[in-house]
Motif scaffolding. Structure first.
Motif, PDB file in Angstrom:
ATOM      1  N   UNK A  60     -21.696  17.682 106.901  1.00  0.00           N
ATOM      2  CA  UNK A  60     -22.220  16.436 106.331  1.00  0.00           C
ATOM      3  C   UNK A  60     -21.580  16.198 104.970  1.00  0.00           C
ATOM      4  N   UNK A  61     -20.731  15.179 104.892  1.00  0.00           N
ATOM      5  CA  UNK A  61     -20.002  14.865 103.661  1.00  0.00           C
ATOM      6  C   UNK A  61     -20.905  14.214 102.618  1.00  0.00           C
ATOM      7  N   UNK A  62     -20.324  14.008 101.413  1.00  0.00           N
ATOM      8  CA  UNK A  62     -21.100  13.470 100.302  1.00  0.00           C
ATOM      9  C   UNK A  62     -21.566  12.040 100.535  1.00  0.00           C
ATOM     10  N   UNK A  63     -20.920  11.326 101.463  1.00  0.00           N
ATOM     11  CA  UNK A  63     -21.359   9.965 101.782  1.00  0.00           C
ATOM     12  C   UNK A  63     -22.468   9.958 102.827  1.00  0.00           C
ATOM     13  N   UNK A  64     -22.922  11.147 103.254  1.00  0.00           N
ATOM     14  CA  UNK A  64     -24.012  11.247 104.209  1.00  0.00           C
ATOM     15  C   UNK A  64     -23.576  11.244 105.659  1.00  0.00           C
ATOM     16  N   UNK A  65     -22.297  11.028 105.898  1.00  0.00           N
ATOM     17  CA  UNK A  65     -21.780  10.974 107.267  1.00  0.00           C
ATOM     18  C   UNK A  65     -21.465  12.390 107.764  1.00  0.00           C
ATOM     19  N   UNK A  66     -21.937  12.687 108.972  1.00  0.00           N
ATOM     20  CA  UNK A  66     -21.654  13.992 109.584  1.00  0.00           C
ATOM     21  C   UNK A  66     -20.348  13.893 110.365  1.00  0.00           C
ATOM     22  N   UNK A  67     -19.398  14.773 110.050  1.00  0.00           N
ATOM     23  CA  UNK A  67     -18.087  14.740 110.694  1.00  0.00           C
ATOM     24  C   UNK A  67     -17.757  16.121 111.257  1.00  0.00           C
ATOM     25  N   UNK A 114      -9.927  31.994 114.433  1.00  0.00           N
ATOM     26  CA  UNK A 114     -10.327  30.581 114.415  1.00  0.00           C
ATOM     27  C   UNK A 114     -11.562  30.390 113.533  1.00  0.00           C
ATOM     28  N   UNK A 115     -12.538  31.301 113.641  1.00  0.00           N
ATOM     29  CA  UNK A 115     -13.748  31.209 112.823  1.00  0.00           C
ATOM     30  C   UNK A 115     -13.413  31.354 111.339  1.00  0.00           C
ATOM     31  N   UNK A 116     -12.521  32.317 111.009  1.00  0.00           N
ATOM     32  CA  UNK A 116     -12.133  32.509 109.606  1.00  0.00           C
ATOM     33  C   UNK A 116     -11.462  31.256 109.060  1.00  0.00           C
ATOM     34  N   UNK A 117     -10.554  30.686 109.860  1.00  0.00           N
ATOM     35  CA  UNK A 117      -9.847  29.486 109.418  1.00  0.00           C
ATOM     36  C   UNK A 117     -10.817  28.326 109.192  1.00  0.00           C
ATOM     37  N   UNK A 118     -11.800  28.182 110.092  1.00  0.00           N
ATOM     38  CA  UNK A 118     -12.784  27.107 109.941  1.00  0.00           C
ATOM     39  C   UNK A 118     -13.626  27.308 108.681  1.00  0.00           C
ATOM     40  N   UNK A 119     -14.087  28.509 108.451  1.00  0.00           N
ATOM     41  CA  UNK A 119     -14.956  28.761 107.292  1.00  0.00           C
ATOM     42  C   UNK A 119     -14.201  28.569 105.979  1.00  0.00           C
ATOM     43  N   UNK A 120     -12.903  28.888 105.986  1.00  0.00           N
ATOM     44  CA  UNK A 120     -12.097  28.616 104.788  1.00  0.00           C
ATOM     45  C   UNK A 120     -12.002  27.119 104.536  1.00  0.00           C
ATOM     46  N   UNK A 121     -11.820  26.348 105.603  1.00  0.00           N
ATOM     47  CA  UNK A 121     -11.735  24.892 105.455  1.00  0.00           C
ATOM     48  C   UNK A 121     -13.059  24.312 104.975  1.00  0.00           C
ATOM     49  N   UNK A 122     -14.162  24.830 105.508  1.00  0.00           N
ATOM     50  CA  UNK A 122     -15.486  24.358 105.078  1.00  0.00           C
ATOM     51  C   UNK A 122     -15.756  24.730 103.636  1.00  0.00           C
ATOM     52  N   UNK A 123     -15.315  25.927 103.221  1.00  0.00           N
ATOM     53  CA  UNK A 123     -15.499  26.351 101.833  1.00  0.00           C
ATOM     54  C   UNK A 123     -14.723  25.449 100.890  1.00  0.00           C
ATOM     55  N   UNK A 124     -13.480  25.130 101.252  1.00  0.00           N
ATOM     56  CA  UNK A 124     -12.673  24.236 100.427  1.00  0.00           C
ATOM     57  C   UNK A 124     -13.297  22.851 100.350  1.00  0.00           C
ATOM     58  N   UNK A 125     -13.909  22.440 101.462  1.00  0.00           N
ATOM     59  CA  UNK A 125     -14.541  21.113 101.486  1.00  0.00           C
ATOM     60  C   UNK A 125     -15.781  21.084 100.598  1.00  0.00           C
ATOM     61  N   UNK A 126     -16.445  22.213 100.462  1.00  0.00           N
ATOM     62  CA  UNK A 126     -17.660  22.296  99.656  1.00  0.00           C
ATOM     63  C   UNK A 126     -17.376  22.443  98.165  1.00  0.00           C
ATOM     64  N   UNK A 127     -16.191  22.933  97.809  1.00  0.00           N
ATOM     65  CA  UNK A 127     -15.900  23.282  96.416  1.00  0.00           C
ATOM     66  C   UNK A 127     -16.130  22.138  95.435  1.00  0.00           C
ATOM     67  N   UNK A 143     -31.816  16.317 109.581  1.00  0.00           N
ATOM     68  CA  UNK A 143     -30.392  16.154 109.260  1.00  0.00           C
ATOM     69  C   UNK A 143     -29.919  17.257 108.327  1.00  0.00           C
ATOM     70  N   UNK A 144     -28.630  17.496 108.336  1.00  0.00           N
ATOM     71  CA  UNK A 144     -28.043  18.509 107.452  1.00  0.00           C
ATOM     72  C   UNK A 144     -28.120  18.055 106.002  1.00  0.00           C
ATOM     73  N   UNK A 145     -28.404  18.955 105.065  1.00  0.00           N
ATOM     74  CA  UNK A 145     -28.318  18.588 103.641  1.00  0.00           C
ATOM     75  C   UNK A 145     -26.860  18.253 103.293  1.00  0.00           C
ATOM     76  N   UNK A 146     -26.670  17.440 102.266  1.00  0.00           N
ATOM     77  CA  UNK A 146     -25.322  17.083 101.830  1.00  0.00           C
ATOM     78  C   UNK A 146     -24.516  18.339 101.510  1.00  0.00           C
ATOM     79  N   UNK A 147     -23.246  18.351 101.943  1.00  0.00           N
ATOM     80  CA  UNK A 147     -22.351  19.454 101.614  1.00  0.00           C
ATOM     81  C   UNK A 147     -22.608  20.722 102.397  1.00  0.00           C
ATOM     82  N   UNK A 148     -23.301  20.614 103.558  1.00  0.00           N
ATOM     83  CA  UNK A 148     -23.560  21.799 104.386  1.00  0.00           C
ATOM     84  C   UNK A 148     -23.051  21.538 105.809  1.00  0.00           C
ATOM     85  N   UNK A 149     -22.996  22.619 106.588  1.00  0.00           N
ATOM     86  CA  UNK A 149     -22.526  22.477 107.964  1.00  0.00           C
ATOM     87  C   UNK A 149     -23.491  23.176 108.917  1.00  0.00           C
TER      88      UNK A 149
END
Length: 384
Positions: free
Chosen positions: A30-37, A49-62, A5-11
């Motif tokens: 994989x969010x902090x509650x352990x659920x992969x979304x 599209x890739x840049x936009x996704x990575x920005x969203x993932x970075x914000x989600x990880x912050x 499984x993915x470590x918490x806070x990774x994609x």
């Protein structure tokens, strides 16, 4: 073999595909509650599209990265997070501003210079022991506070899984011989001090004569006495409710905080000797009805304990009374009651010390139910 499984806070792997005139990029997070979304973003091109996704993932990880503590995290970062948590507790009223300021000062002066650049995994019991031994050579009290600070930082790291055992737990006790034993004032010293404050215009302006009497009547700390309001005094029942304390917090000014563990009104209801009641009645007659404090400043507000202590020291030095501090009056009350065979429980209640048992504190309360202590303190002024 099951996929790890993915470590918490990774994609996981980023996938892209074209959808009409735009592109879609998607990855599993994989969010902090352990659920992969799944997280998806669109763009005019595959790269967009890739840049936009990575920005969203970075914000989600912050949020995770800001609070993340790992074995390789520097102690300076963990300390910053721990102090921020402490400050939140101060804002909530569950921690003392003075304690927070002390911990922050000791960390910045003694702990950060020697541990701040180390990682969590590098802070072992021998390392902490050497640091505290060095600090103790300068000040035993600072070493004890530094031990509390380091322990708090490492407990924070343990709570976040960066260590399994707090290394401070195995560090030896920091013992020291007090420079001077706490002492009570003699009858002659009480008379000398009252004469000094009565004869000084500055002391009278700062209410030191009556403040001294109130402290001798209650055994309260100076910040507690200065925080007493007229709503806390019952002149008919001859009692005072010690419910507040005044504390100056760095950057926030003077605060009136609860002086009891539970914050329940009436928890430290103290009976007063008659001479203290007489003093309060005289003050009530001359202080404006709309004024809340019994010892107001020139504007009718709460007096700052730090400023009062400064004036106290000036009068003390002029009177050549050595190391007399406001806390000496507290010790005097305790000794006076002890000499009169008042029970330790009642003395503890009078002074607001630590509870004797959970039952008495939570179910019976810390209320003095008779006038024995007040009757004994009738003589504390008569003797001076």
């Amino acid at each position: 073999m099951a996929r790890q499984s993915l470590p918490l806070g990774t994609y996981g792997k980023v996938k892209t595909w074209q959808d009409g005139s735009s592109w879609i990029a998607r990855a599993q997070y994989r969010d902090l509650d352990g659920v992969v979304r799944p997280v998806k973003r669109r763009g005019k091109s595959q790269a967009a599209a890739e840049r936009s996704l990575k920005e969203a993932l970075r914000d989600r990880q912050t949020p995770l990265k800001d609070s993340e503590v790992a074995p390789g995290t520097k102690i300076a970062k963990v300390a910053e997070l721990w102090l921020a948590e402490m400050e939140t507790l101060v804002d909530e009223g569950t921690r003392s501003p003075g304690t927070y300021d002390t911990y922050k000062s000791v960390y910045g002066t003694h702990v950060k210079p020697v541990l701040g650049s180390l990682t969590v995994r590098e802070v072992t019991t021998p390392v902490v022991d050497r640091v505290l031994t060095t600090i103790k050579k300068k000040s035993s009290s600072r070493a004890r506070t530094a031990k509390i600070v380091i322990s708090g930082i490492m407990k924070y790291a343990a709570r976040h899984g960066a260590v399994t055992v707090n290394p401070v737990r195995e560090v030896g006790r920091i013992d020291s011989t007090p420079k001077r034993r706490p002492r009570a004032m003699t009858a002659a010293e009480r008379k000398q001090w009252l004469d000094a404050v009565e004869s000084s215009e500055k002391a009278r302006t700062w209410d030191l004569p009556d403040l001294t009497r109130m402290m001798l009547a209650t055994g309260c700390r100076i910040g507690e006495c200065l925080a007493i309001g007229w709503s806390d005094v019952d002149l008919e029942e001859e009692t005072v409710d010690i419910a507040w304390r005044l504390v100056r917090r760095s950057g926030a000014g003077l605060s009136r905080l609860s002086s009891t563990k539970t914050g329940v009104k009436g928890e430290r209801l103290i009976p007063l000797p008659s001479w203290a009641v007489g003093m309060l009645k005289r003050r009530r007659a001359v202080i404006a009805p709309e004024t809340a404090p019994i010892f107001p400043d020139s504007l009718g507000g709460w007096r700052d304990p730090s400023n009062v202590r400064r004036v106290w020291r000036e009068i003390r030095d002029d009177a050549e009374m050595g190391d007399l501090v406001s806390h000496t009056l507290r010790k005097t009350v305790a000794s006076f009651l002890d000499d009169a065979d008042i029970s330790t429980r009642k003395i503890s209640d009078q002074l607001g010390h630590a509870k004797v048992s959970m039952t008495q504190d939570r179910y019976l309360g810390r209320r003095l139910r008779d006038r024995q202590t007040a009757d004994v303190l009738e003589n504390v002024i008569d003797e001076v």
